[in-house]
Design an enzyme around this catalytic site. Sequence first.
Site, PDB file in Angstrom:
ATOM      1  N   ASP A  31     -10.795   2.891   4.710  1.00 40.17           N
ATOM      2  CA  ASP A  31     -11.108   1.464   4.595  1.00 40.17           C
ATOM      3  C   ASP A  31     -12.619   1.217   4.617  1.00 40.17           C
ATOM      4  O   ASP A  31     -13.078   0.126   4.306  1.00 40.17           O
ATOM      5  CB  ASP A  31     -10.481   0.698   5.775  1.00 40.17           C
ATOM      6  CG  ASP A  31      -9.267  -0.111   5.359  1.00 40.17           C
ATOM      7  OD1 ASP A  31      -9.165  -0.457   4.171  1.00 40.17           O
ATOM      8  OD2 ASP A  31      -8.434  -0.416   6.241  1.00 40.17           O
ATOM      9  N   GLN A  82      -4.561  -1.623   9.949  1.00 38.70           N
ATOM     10  CA  GLN A  82      -4.428  -2.933   9.301  1.00 38.70           C
ATOM     11  C   GLN A  82      -4.974  -4.033  10.217  1.00 38.70           C
ATOM     12  O   GLN A  82      -4.679  -4.070  11.409  1.00 38.70           O
ATOM     13  CB  GLN A  82      -2.953  -3.190   8.952  1.00 38.70           C
ATOM     14  CG  GLN A  82      -2.711  -4.447   8.134  1.00 38.70           C
ATOM     15  CD  GLN A  82      -3.345  -4.410   6.746  1.00 38.70           C
ATOM     16  OE1 GLN A  82      -3.473  -3.356   6.132  1.00 38.70           O
ATOM     17  NE2 GLN A  82      -3.745  -5.570   6.253  1.00 38.70           N
ATOM     18  N   LYS A 131       0.832  -1.206   0.000  1.00 37.07           N
ATOM     19  CA  LYS A 131       0.000   0.000   0.000  1.00 37.07           C
ATOM     20  C   LYS A 131       0.873   1.264   0.000  1.00 37.07           C
ATOM     21  O   LYS A 131       0.603   2.222  -0.727  1.00 37.07           O
ATOM     22  CB  LYS A 131      -0.943  -0.003   1.223  1.00 37.07           C
ATOM     23  CG  LYS A 131      -2.024  -1.086   1.123  1.00 37.07           C
ATOM     24  CD  LYS A 131      -2.784  -1.281   2.436  1.00 37.07           C
ATOM     25  CE  LYS A 131      -3.750  -2.461   2.348  1.00 37.07           C
ATOM     26  NZ  LYS A 131      -4.457  -2.737   3.609  1.00 37.07           N
TER      27      LYS A 131
HETATM   28  N1  GUN Z   1      -6.771  -7.051   6.366  1.00 36.50           N
HETATM   29  C1  GUN Z   1      -7.157  -7.782   5.296  1.00 36.50           C
HETATM   30  N2  GUN Z   1      -7.720  -7.000   4.359  1.00 36.50           N
HETATM   31  C2  GUN Z   1      -7.690  -5.743   4.849  1.00 36.50           C
HETATM   32  C3  GUN Z   1      -8.118  -4.477   4.323  1.00 36.50           C
HETATM   33  O1  GUN Z   1      -8.671  -4.338   3.235  1.00 36.50           O
HETATM   34  N3  GUN Z   1      -7.889  -3.409   5.137  1.00 36.50           N
HETATM   35  C4  GUN Z   1      -7.302  -3.528   6.349  1.00 36.50           C
HETATM   36  N4  GUN Z   1      -7.138  -2.434   7.065  1.00 36.50           N
HETATM   37  N5  GUN Z   1      -6.894  -4.674   6.856  1.00 36.50           N
HETATM   38  C5  GUN Z   1      -7.093  -5.776   6.089  1.00 36.50           C
END
Ligand code: GUN
Length: 288
Positions: free
Chosen positions: A117, A94, A50
Amino acid sequence: MLKLIDGKAVAEKIRSAIAKEVATLSGRPPKLVAVLAGSIPASQTYVGVKVRACREVGIISEVIRLDEDGSQDTLVKQIKALNVDDGVDGILVQLPLPTGIDAATTLDLVLPSKDVDGFHSLNMGKLLAGRDGGFIPCTPYGIVVLLEESEIDVEGKHVVIVGRSNIVGKPLAALMMQKRRYGNATVTLAHSRTKELAALCRTADVLVAAIGSANFITAEFIKKGACIVDVGMNRVDDPSLSKGYRLVGDVDFADVKERCSSITPVPGGVGPMTVAMLLKNTLKARRD
Ligand code: GUN
């Protein structure tokens, strides 16, 4: 002829459009802060991907790392500080969080207008209610955009989603069932307690596998000519590779490829779309 749905190519197109838009913004560039608590290797990789994607489109990013045994208190303080920081547009926590830290409480602390998110209750509620202006979670958003760009229309079709997570299954069901763009599908949300799962999946025009179990979906789950969306990102040991593992989806590709008409590959399908939509949401956070 089997059509491979190329998420990497669609994501690249979106990313280059975002880069152009970022370059035309007046004032400072957008900024995303990722909070990474604990030391799960896959989470470290995802956050790294990311951060790199942000850099490529001109979005500033920062990673705040917290120890595995860091307290909820520390996390709360960090998020509150980011909420009031005018230089921060997007905040991403995350998942999964270390044991002892409550995910729901933590996610609801993020200011809804910085919740790129889309996991805050307010944004989830807006999505379910079909209201405008909220953030759509990145993976479901990426899936519907990928299908639209690939000219696969879900309107009037039976979509079976396997997996009821808050990150993928539930928000994707909400998106695809709504009476608007990306929607108008007849959605069934199946899960680990669903009876006769394979028979149910065989009624799907579009089958979405978001289970988190390598190669779970085999040919017996597929209606001839169906479209398959594979959300799985499972690490399977492979000592012949330098990293020691290989990524496989929730769908047994070799087994289903003769039965379906189109499929998203792993890697190169849904994964890159998730990252592209995070960038899109961060740009929206900067603009709004
Ligand atoms: N863990 C697995 N997929 C995601 C996601 O799309 N965003 C976040 N923050 N954590 C994750």
